[in-house]
Design an enzyme around this catalytic site. Structure first.
Site, PDB file in Angstrom:
ATOM      1  N   ILE A 163     -82.558 -16.766  -9.896  1.00  0.00           N
ATOM      2  CA  ILE A 163     -82.939 -15.572  -8.477  1.00  0.00           C
ATOM      3  C   ILE A 163     -83.369 -16.307  -7.197  1.00  0.00           C
ATOM      4  O   ILE A 163     -83.147 -16.564  -6.249  1.00  0.00           O
ATOM      5  CB  ILE A 163     -82.833 -14.510  -9.124  1.00  0.00           C
ATOM      6  N   LYS A 214     -89.322   2.575 -10.411  1.00  0.00           N
ATOM      7  CA  LYS A 214     -89.955   1.723  -8.850  1.00  0.00           C
ATOM      8  C   LYS A 214     -88.322   1.624  -8.110  1.00  0.00           C
ATOM      9  O   LYS A 214     -88.383   2.359  -7.417  1.00  0.00           O
ATOM     10  CB  LYS A 214     -90.958   1.158  -8.638  1.00  0.00           C
ATOM     11  N   ASN A 215     -88.335   0.188  -8.784  1.00  0.00           N
ATOM     12  CA  ASN A 215     -86.964   0.397  -7.886  1.00  0.00           C
ATOM     13  C   ASN A 215     -85.928   1.258  -7.833  1.00  0.00           C
ATOM     14  O   ASN A 215     -84.703   0.943  -7.477  1.00  0.00           O
ATOM     15  CB  ASN A 215     -86.205  -1.146  -8.879  1.00  0.00           C
ATOM     16  N   ARG A 262     -98.116  -1.514  -6.301  1.00  0.00           N
ATOM     17  CA  ARG A 262     -97.405  -1.290  -5.588  1.00  0.00           C
ATOM     18  C   ARG A 262     -95.839  -0.930  -6.843  1.00  0.00           C
ATOM     19  O   ARG A 262     -95.436  -0.395  -6.021  1.00  0.00           O
ATOM     20  CB  ARG A 262     -96.372  -2.446  -5.003  1.00  0.00           C
ATOM     21  N   ARG A 319     -90.120  -4.540   1.147  1.00  0.00           N
ATOM     22  CA  ARG A 319     -88.835  -5.192   1.478  1.00  0.00           C
ATOM     23  C   ARG A 319     -87.587  -4.027   1.416  1.00  0.00           C
ATOM     24  O   ARG A 319     -86.810  -4.069   1.733  1.00  0.00           O
ATOM     25  CB  ARG A 319     -88.343  -5.999   0.865  1.00  0.00           C
ATOM     26  N   ASP A 331     -88.412 -10.399 -12.562  1.00  0.00           N
ATOM     27  CA  ASP A 331     -89.197  -9.613 -12.499  1.00  0.00           C
ATOM     28  C   ASP A 331     -90.058  -9.962 -13.638  1.00  0.00           C
ATOM     29  O   ASP A 331     -91.123  -9.444 -13.560  1.00  0.00           O
ATOM     30  CB  ASP A 331     -89.287  -8.012 -12.022  1.00  0.00           C
ATOM     31  N   CYS A 364     -91.338 -13.528   2.177  1.00  0.00           N
ATOM     32  CA  CYS A 364     -92.534 -13.079   1.067  1.00  0.00           C
ATOM     33  C   CYS A 364     -93.063 -13.615   0.472  1.00  0.00           C
ATOM     34  O   CYS A 364     -92.098 -15.340   0.164  1.00  0.00           O
ATOM     35  CB  CYS A 364     -92.541 -11.995   0.261  1.00  0.00           C
TER      36      CYS A 364
HETATM   37  C1  UD1 Z   1     -84.070  -6.588  -6.033  1.00  0.00           C
HETATM   38  C2  UD1 Z   1     -85.878  -5.777  -6.410  1.00  0.00           C
HETATM   39  C3  UD1 Z   1     -86.604  -6.980  -6.573  1.00  0.00           C
HETATM   40  C4  UD1 Z   1     -85.776  -8.075  -8.120  1.00  0.00           C
HETATM   41  C5  UD1 Z   1     -84.336  -8.657  -7.205  1.00  0.00           C
HETATM   42  C6  UD1 Z   1     -84.196  -9.438  -8.013  1.00  0.00           C
HETATM   43  C7  UD1 Z   1     -85.922  -4.219  -5.750  1.00  0.00           C
HETATM   44  C8  UD1 Z   1     -87.296  -2.383  -5.105  1.00  0.00           C
HETATM   45  N1  UD1 Z   1     -86.141  -5.040  -5.290  1.00  0.00           N
HETATM   46  O1  UD1 Z   1     -84.868  -6.814  -4.706  1.00  0.00           O
HETATM   47  O2  UD1 Z   1     -88.082  -6.467  -7.791  1.00  0.00           O
HETATM   48  O3  UD1 Z   1     -86.747  -8.843  -7.964  1.00  0.00           O
HETATM   49  O4  UD1 Z   1     -83.532  -7.221  -6.997  1.00  0.00           O
HETATM   50  O5  UD1 Z   1     -83.500  -9.029  -9.204  1.00  0.00           O
HETATM   51  O6  UD1 Z   1     -85.095  -3.275  -6.294  1.00  0.00           O
HETATM   52  N2  UD1 Z   1     -80.194 -12.684  -1.535  1.00  0.00           N
HETATM   53  C9  UD1 Z   1     -79.145 -13.015  -0.434  1.00  0.00           C
HETATM   54  N3  UD1 Z   1     -78.407 -12.812   0.758  1.00  0.00           N
HETATM   55  C10 UD1 Z   1     -79.287 -11.209   1.104  1.00  0.00           C
HETATM   56  C11 UD1 Z   1     -79.995 -10.477   0.458  1.00  0.00           C
HETATM   57  C12 UD1 Z   1     -80.319 -11.231  -0.843  1.00  0.00           C
HETATM   58  O7  UD1 Z   1     -79.255 -14.734  -0.252  1.00  0.00           O
HETATM   59  O8  UD1 Z   1     -77.609 -10.432   1.801  1.00  0.00           O
HETATM   60  C13 UD1 Z   1     -80.976 -13.213  -2.180  1.00  0.00           C
HETATM   61  C14 UD1 Z   1     -82.309 -13.589  -2.502  1.00  0.00           C
HETATM   62  O9  UD1 Z   1     -82.803 -14.396  -1.797  1.00  0.00           O
HETATM   63  C15 UD1 Z   1     -82.507 -13.990  -4.214  1.00  0.00           C
HETATM   64  C16 UD1 Z   1     -80.906 -13.357  -4.400  1.00  0.00           C
HETATM   65  O10 UD1 Z   1     -79.650 -13.423  -3.803  1.00  0.00           O
HETATM   66  O11 UD1 Z   1     -81.499 -15.088  -4.031  1.00  0.00           O
HETATM   67  C17 UD1 Z   1     -80.919 -11.601  -5.461  1.00  0.00           C
HETATM   68  O12 UD1 Z   1     -81.534 -10.837  -4.696  1.00  0.00           O
HETATM   69  P1  UD1 Z   1     -81.612  -9.221  -4.544  1.00  0.00           P
HETATM   70  O13 UD1 Z   1     -80.431  -8.967  -5.517  1.00  0.00           O
HETATM   71  O14 UD1 Z   1     -81.403  -8.774  -2.865  1.00  0.00           O
HETATM   72  O15 UD1 Z   1     -83.226  -8.877  -4.058  1.00  0.00           O
HETATM   73  P2  UD1 Z   1     -83.568  -7.095  -3.424  1.00  0.00           P
HETATM   74  O16 UD1 Z   1     -82.434  -6.713  -4.005  1.00  0.00           O
HETATM   75  O17 UD1 Z   1     -84.275  -7.745  -2.577  1.00  0.00           O
END
Ligand code: UD1
Length: 433
Positions: free
Chosen positions: A331, A22-23, A401, A92, A309, A116
């Site tokens: 995380i 999915k990701n 999902r 998201r 995850d 979320c």
């Molecule tokens: C992706 C995955 C999700 C997984 C996550 C962490 C997809 C569709 N989703 O989500 O399943 O749980 O990686 O492995 O691929 N953060 C910030 N600022 C930002 C962006 C992120 O502070 O601009 C923080 C987040 O709050 C979190 C950490 O960085 O604490 C990692 O998040 P991130 O890797 O961005 O998660 P996603 O890419 O949204």
């Protein structure tokens, strides 16, 4: 809303086919917008999130067909720049249309996805990265309004954040940089396999990318990308969920087919330490449980560390592991909503900040529980499969999902599990009359 009912305690034995990731599928589908030409993406799982992305691409003006695991995207030349709230707010990962729209159309208006239950989930790193490529970005009425009238230009972009590198921020900057003028270096880039798969797709589209899979990615911008064909990698989180299922009960023996072993080393290591039997072959992995488990400590970290995850699923296993196990969530420090539901099934878990201390119990007892997010739902399923009596998992739209045909797959392994369609309000009213 539908619910899943499980009569626990049945041994899980047999083979299961792991679906496509999915990701990886979601950003790759968004990346198809980078060219006017059609792209064909195979091994895309039939999930709610994938259907949401199909809907979003159509709203943006692309023609999209999704049949039998194959997504065909034909963006053409009339793509729109506005990704509306009603779609983005439901998923998201919709935010990953931001980079492709901005770099191709020189402007993008994408609704901010919002937080979320697993945490605040800001998008500051996405914005910072795109600004460094020369975009003017304004947050206005809940939208990211990004403009780059003269086009983006290559730059050095550092994307490490307080919680490690961001997967989708790296994806957005990577996609945007493919059509920027000059060379971009993403430092502190995420290394997740889904990101490597995205880079491979972009390379097939004609992008010039080096270093993906490491913390330093080099992207040499090109003038134009073309359509491409790609087969998405297997889902390491789904595979990991079935692997944990294999360790949940004595006598379980599950062969997970269609997985990439290298993507699950952190989990395999912990399952081995806990005493589960793990047998690896080229593209499948067999998980057996014989005898008592031993407690383990797990800290979630960016790849190749233990994935957040799989944290909830691992916690379900720890609830039945004699002794004290510890989970530290690095995380998403607040990703522990499943604790209260597992506790309703008899688990003993103490939460201190972002560390959960789990005292293994002799057995769990089935109960009605509420799914709060995708992976928490999976943990409740695993707990229900091993519990005595009946477990009813409510709000399973979360599960839909991210897990393709989950009841079918678990039933084939011997689980007694079925989906109960909730009677609609109309039907209930008719009964009342
Ligand atoms: C992706 C995955 C999700 C997984 C996550 C962490 C997809 C569709 N989703 O989500 O399943 O749980 O990686 O492995 O691929 N953060 C910030 N600022 C930002 C962006 C992120 O502070 O601009 C923080 C987040 O709050 C979190 C950490 O960085 O604490 C990692 O998040 P991130 O890797 O961005 O998660 P996603 O890419 O949204």
């Amino acid at each position: 809303m539908d619910k899943i009912v499980i009569h626990g305690g049945k041994k899980l034995v047999g083979e299961v086919m792991n679906s496509g990731s999915k990701n990886a599928s979601l950003p790759i589908m968004a990346a198809a917008l980078l060219s006017a030409e059609p792209s064909r993406i195979e091994n895309v799982p039939d999930l709610r999130d994938v259907h949401t992305m199909v809907k979003l691409l159509r709203v943006l003006g692309a023609q999209v067909d999704y049949t039998n695991g194959v997504v065909e995207v034909y963006p053409g030349n009339a793509i729109k720049s506005n990704a509306p709230y009603d779609i983005v707010s439901t998923m998201r990962a919709s935010v990953c249309v931001l980079g492709p729209l901005l770099t191709r159309l020189k402007e993008a208006d994408v609704s901010i996805p919002g937080g979320c239950v697993i945490g605040a989930r800001p998008i500051d790193l996405h914005i910072k990265g795109l600004e460094m490529l020369g975009a003017d970005i304004l947050i206005d009425h809940g939208f990211v309004k990004a403009k780059a009238p003269k086009g983006l230009r290559g730059a050095d972009v550092y994307l490490g954040g307080n919680f490690g590198s961001s997967v989708l921020a790296t994806a957005n900057v990577l996609m945007a940089a493919t059509l920027a003028k000059g060379t971009t270096y993403i430092e502190g880039a995420a290394c997740e396999p889904e990101l490597v798969d995205l880079a491979e797709f972009l390379i097939k589209m004609g992008a010039k990318i080096k270093g993906h899979g490491s913390h330093l990615i080099e992207i040499q911008g090109v003038k134009k990308l073309h359509g491409a064909n790609h087969r998405v990698i297997p889902d390491r989180i789904e595979a990991g969920t079935f692997m944990v299922a294999g360790a949940m009960m004595n006598g379980n023996d599950i062969l997970v087919r269609n997985c990439i072993i290298d993507h699950n080393h952190a989990l395999i290591d912990k399952l081995k330490q806990s005493g589960a039997l793990v047998l690896k072959s080229k593209s499948s992995i067999r998980l057996k449980r014989r005898g008592r488990l031993r407690p383990v400590d797990v800290t979630t970290l960016p790849y190749p560390g233990f994935p957040t995850d799989l944290q909830a699923q691992m916690m379900a296993l720890m609830t039945l592991t004699p002794g004290i196990s510890v989970i530290t969530e690095k995380i998403y420090p607040d990703r522990f909503i499943h604790i209260s539901e597992l506790t309703r099934m008899g688990a003993k878990i103490f939460l201190e900040g972002s560390t959960a201390i789990v005292s293994g119990v002799g057995h769990l007892s089935g109960a009605p529980v509420m799914a709060s997010d995708l992976r928490a739902s999976a943990a409740l399923l695993l707990a229900g499969l091993a519990a005595e009596g009946e477990t009813e998992v409510n709000r399973i739209y979360h599960l839909d999902r991210g897990y393709e045909k989950i009841e079918e797959k678990l039933s084939a392994l011997g689980a007694e599990i079925f989906r109960k369609k909730e009677e609609s309000q109309k039907e209930l009213a008719a009964v009342a009359l």
